[in-house]
Design an enzyme around this catalytic site. Structure first.
Site, PDB file in Angstrom:
ATOM      1  N   ASP A 321      59.776  55.522  23.749  1.00  0.00           N
ATOM      2  CA  ASP A 321      61.138  55.361  24.248  1.00  0.00           C
ATOM      3  C   ASP A 321      61.282  56.236  25.506  1.00  0.00           C
ATOM      4  O   ASP A 321      60.349  56.933  25.914  1.00  0.00           O
ATOM      5  CB  ASP A 321      62.161  55.697  23.161  1.00  0.00           C
ATOM      6  CG  ASP A 321      63.485  55.003  23.427  1.00  0.00           C
ATOM      7  OD1 ASP A 321      63.760  54.650  24.589  1.00  0.00           O
ATOM      8  OD2 ASP A 321      64.265  54.813  22.485  1.00  0.00           O
TER       9      ASP A 321
HETATM   10  C1  BGC Z   1      66.744  53.380  24.253  1.00  0.00           C
HETATM   11  C2  BGC Z   1      65.938  52.131  23.982  1.00  0.00           C
HETATM   12  C3  BGC Z   1      65.860  51.291  25.238  1.00  0.00           C
HETATM   13  C4  BGC Z   1      65.277  52.123  26.371  1.00  0.00           C
HETATM   14  C5  BGC Z   1      65.147  51.353  27.657  1.00  0.00           C
HETATM   15  C6  BGC Z   1      66.252  54.097  25.502  1.00  0.00           C
HETATM   16  O1  BGC Z   1      67.048  55.172  25.843  1.00  0.00           O
HETATM   17  O2  BGC Z   1      66.671  54.233  23.135  1.00  0.00           O
HETATM   18  O3  BGC Z   1      66.484  51.409  22.918  1.00  0.00           O
HETATM   19  O4  BGC Z   1      65.078  50.157  24.998  1.00  0.00           O
HETATM   20  O5  BGC Z   1      66.124  53.231  26.588  1.00  0.00           O
HETATM   21  O6  BGC Z   1      66.356  51.070  28.217  1.00  0.00           O
END
Ligand code: BGC
Length: 779
Positions: A321
């Site tokens: 993430d």
């Molecule tokens: C979130 C994810 C997301 C990623 C990309 C992160 O902060 O937890 O769910 O896919 O950002 O935007």
């Protein structure tokens, strides 16, 4: 045109490679097909030709913002455009393999096409050995492309209990992603909605593992398009099941904080949607940014490598993430520096890192290269990660040239797609109270539409809409209606009054907490006096992740006050909830004439709401979670009996505002004649046939969701009160009766025992539908 190029290209490629029968190294076990053999062979060749730097680059994901042309104030210029110097650095120097998201807000199809052309050029020109894979969070529609068709958020989809609809949603979203040149969707969220305080509750499919599993599979079928050989056509995308695993179970309710999840509940509750998604061919997974049982998701070797990849046979790749290798050092404090963090995460099983900014991405690549040279990351592990990434790129057909053919998607935001989004909203919105049949409303009644969420699309869509937090009205889809506008369209300006009553906002921007304040109360009360009915729309300010952390589940005080002002005038009030998580509304439930939960119903949610309120369409949605009554008591439908034990020792203390699976409609549905074809199950092979008669006792057509639960009467570990094991959704004409059939097997009687094994214990069970119940035994 492109479809033709794709098909011929692929056929030639597969024909060529199928002639090589030789088994290749590191080939995935299990579902080997002629196509996968061919792909593995091709990957071998690419891997052999790649330098260490090129391999490392494949594991690096950057955000588009890194590549955008900026003005003197370092803001992306508009229309958005890629900066050739930044592109050259990312591709030629660092060999970056993946890009995500947008700069800061939604872009036009034209901008996307320009960007895609630029980011594909290095591969098309032969400067890189592998194409990039581009991912966005198109979690309820292609949220970062102007005019993308925006459906209800996942929690609303869950309230439809409709697998066909979930697949249809996936199909439309995938198509519109591909129209924008995007081939990877960071969705579905398969985290279980068991912590209503969590800011991402709305992104889940609710609290029940069976419902989340079933709908999750259907969404993935829609995203990826189901083909026998696992290849994805140019109208579908790779799915990304997220966030593996236990992210939603945070103890504090705040985002990215620790969860304690015992093995039993990990296996019974949190694993099933992910395991089913792997079995269903989900191509990628994103890792939990939080900490489970003391171990940050990104360094959990047991979960990522042992369970996900080895035991479950997941052949796709795991992406971290946002900034998670950095957080291992700065937030979770398990790595003393970035170098150690990268090594820990990669060796635990993270294949690609969402780094994603500059200069962090340059640092990431340099540290990865050093780690391999230092022998801290093995070449085998690096090859395994790159193989997984290339495998997904092959399955997506990305090695075919001419990816970016915008004119190939005439159905982008078509009338048919919009109708699907409207139907999903119609099927999800849930009627929770309807006293003295106040609903359906009558067109000649004078209505006051009021409340802080009644006149802006941002409230209907929530976060991940045009921007990350979804809170900027500037980007709202043109032509889509707010609740106020939908009412005016339906009953005319003459019969529709409007007053905001209160404003919802976040104090001081992202770091602040949601608040509300009363606005022109006298105007609100004056208009309330003139109205026959008040439709009071209350809810939440759009938010997700850390910015969505709240201090209490109670809905803001001023919204409660608005309802009370209306009650004090002796007016009939229909409360319309527009909220991502169930907010406590206990003080205003009893005096409301009707209550409707819309969740976050998307761009067509207001139209759907009005059709339902006026009885043009019957309600059918049912709650995918237990709606809490008190801030201090959070319970779930499958609670063990002890949870229902009152102080007096009587068993009646389980007291949610509304139960999981609850939802009213116009007219009554009668259940009768629950039958089982045997009074016992004796072996794995036995199938218990269950049937029930379901009758629409009204004069209005209805769709009914039939839920089958199983209750284990006594077990060596305290059994769940009941567990959802099957459901079906059927249409019923007025007065129509249907017999609905289900089958259950020994599998449905199993639980995870103290040793962590799935077992079934002999004894008494009950199968329950509606208020009917039948006993049977496992002998
Ligand atoms: C979130 C994810 C997301 C990623 C990309 C992160 O902060 O937890 O769910 O896919 O950002 O935007």
């Amino acid at each position: 045109m492109n479809r033709i190029i794709y098909t011929f290209g692929l056929l030639f490629f597969l024909f060529h490679l199928n002639s090589c029968q030789e088994q290749t190294k590191n080939q995935p076990q299990g579902n080997s097909t002629p196509n996968s053999d061919a792909i593995e062979k091709q990957i071998d060749e690419i891997l052999d030709s790649m330098s260490l730097e090129e391999k490392v680059g494949q594991t690096c994901q950057i955000t588009l913002d890194v590549l955008l042309k900026k003005n003197e104030e370092n803001k992306a210029i508009e229309p958005a455009e890629v900066d050739p110097a930044k592109l050259a650095e990312a591709f030629n120097t660092y060999h970056v393999g993946s890009i995500l998201n947008v700069g800061s807000h939604t872009l036009s199809l034209k901008e996307w096409n320009g960007i895609m052309e630029a980011v594909y050029a290095p591969f098309e020109n032969g400067e890189t050995k592998a194409p990039i894979i581009y991912g966005v969070d198109a979690i309820h529609g292609v949220n970062y492309t102007i005019n993308g068709t925006l459906f209800p958020q996942e929690i609303g989809l869950a309230a439809t209990w409709d697998t066909a609809m979930a697949k249809e949603f996936g199909d439309v979203v995938a198509y519109e992603c591909r129209a924008s040149g995007i081939h990877w969707n960071f969705s579905p969220v398969l985290d279980l909605g068991r912590q209503p305080l969590w800011s991402r509750h709305f992104e889940t499919l609710g609290e029940d593992p069976y419902l989340a599993t079933t709908l999750g599979e259907a969404i993935i079928d829609g995203y990826q398009g189901k083909t026998k050989d696992g290849m994805i056509d140019p109208y579908h995308t790779a799915a990304c099941m997220k966030h593996f695993v236990g992210y939603s179970g945070t103890n504090t309710g705040r985002d990215r904080t620790p969860a304690w999840i015992p093995e039993k509940y990990m296996k019974e509750l949190y694993f099933p949607p992910f395991k089913a998604a792997v079995d269903n061919g989900a191509l990628t997974v994103m890792i939990n940014s939080g900490v489970v049982n003391g171990v940050p998701g990104h360094i959990n070797h047991k979960l990522l490598t042992k369970i996900l990849k080895e035991d479950w046979g997941f052949e796709g790749f795991a992406v971290s993430d946002w900034e998670d290798y950095i957080m291992l050092h700065t937030v979770h404090e398990v790595a003393k520096n970035h170098y150690e963090a990268i090594i820990m995460a990669f060796n635990a099983g993270v294949d690609m890192s969402m780094v994603p900014n500059t200069p962090q991405y340059q640092e990431y690549c340099q540290l990865m290269i050093k780690a391999v040279k230092d022998g801290r990351i093995s070449e085998e592990r690096l090859d395994d990660a790159v193989r997984r990434i290339l495998r997904v790129k092959f399955k997506l057909g990305l090695f075919e040239k001419n990816q970016n053919q915008a004119d190939q998607y005439p159905d982008y935001n078509s009338e048919a797609s919009k109708e699907k989004a409207l139907n999903a909203a119609l099927a999800s919105i849930t009627l929770l109270k309807n006293e003295n049949d106040i609903l359906p409303l009558k067109k000649d009644q004078k209505v006051l539409v009021a409340g802080p969420v009644a006149d802006d699309l941002i409230f209907l869509n929530g976060a991940w809409t045009h921007t990350w937090q979804g809170a900027d009205p500037k980007y709202n889809t043109e032509g889509c209606k707010t609740i106020k506008e939908a009412f005016i369209d339906y009953i005319g300006e003459k019969n529709c009054l409007y007053a905001q009553g209160a404003e919802l906002f976040v104090e001081g921007g992202w770091g602040g907490y949601e608040k509300s304040k009363l606005v022109a109360s006298n105007d609100y009360k004056a208009k309330a006096r003139q109205a026959d009915v008040i439709v009071l729309c209350i809810g939440e300010f759009p938010s997700t992740e850390k910015p969505g952390d709240i201090k209490s589940l109670n809905i803001t005080a001023e919204q409660i006050e608005l309802a009370k002002m209306a009650y004090a005038l002796n007016k009939k009030v229909v409360l319309v909830l527009v909220e991502g998580r169930p907010r406590i509304i206990r003080p205003i439930v009893d005096d409301a004439a009707a209550i409707v939960q819309t969740y976050l119903p998307g761009d067509y949610g207001a139209e759907a709401l009005v059709k339902l309120l006026y009885g043009e369409v019957n309600f059918s949605g049912k709650l995918p979670y237990s709606y809490p009554k008190y801030d201090g008591i959070l319970e779930f439908y499958d609670h063990p009996r002890s949870v229902a034990r009152a102080k007096s020792n009587a068993f009646d203390a389980y007291d949610p505002q509304w139960d999981f699976g609850y939802g009213l409609k116009y007219g009554t549905i009668g259940y009768s004649n629950l039958k089982i074809d045997s009074d016992s199950i004796q072996s794995e092979k036995d199938v218990l046939k269950v049937s029930v008669d379901v009758k629409n006792q009204s004069e209005m057509p209805a769709n009914e969701i039939i839920q089958l639960y199983v209750k284990d009467q006594f077990a060596s570990m305290t059994p769940a009160g009941r567990k959802l094991k099957r459901f079906a959704k059927i249409p019923l004409a007025p007065q129509e009766q249907k017999t609905v059939n289900f089958e259950i097997t020994l599998e449905d009687l199993k639980f995870v025992d103290i040793e962590g094994n799935w077992i079934a214990e002999k004894g008494q069970f009950n199968v329950m539908i509606d208020t009917l119940s039948k006993r049977f035994d496992y002998k």
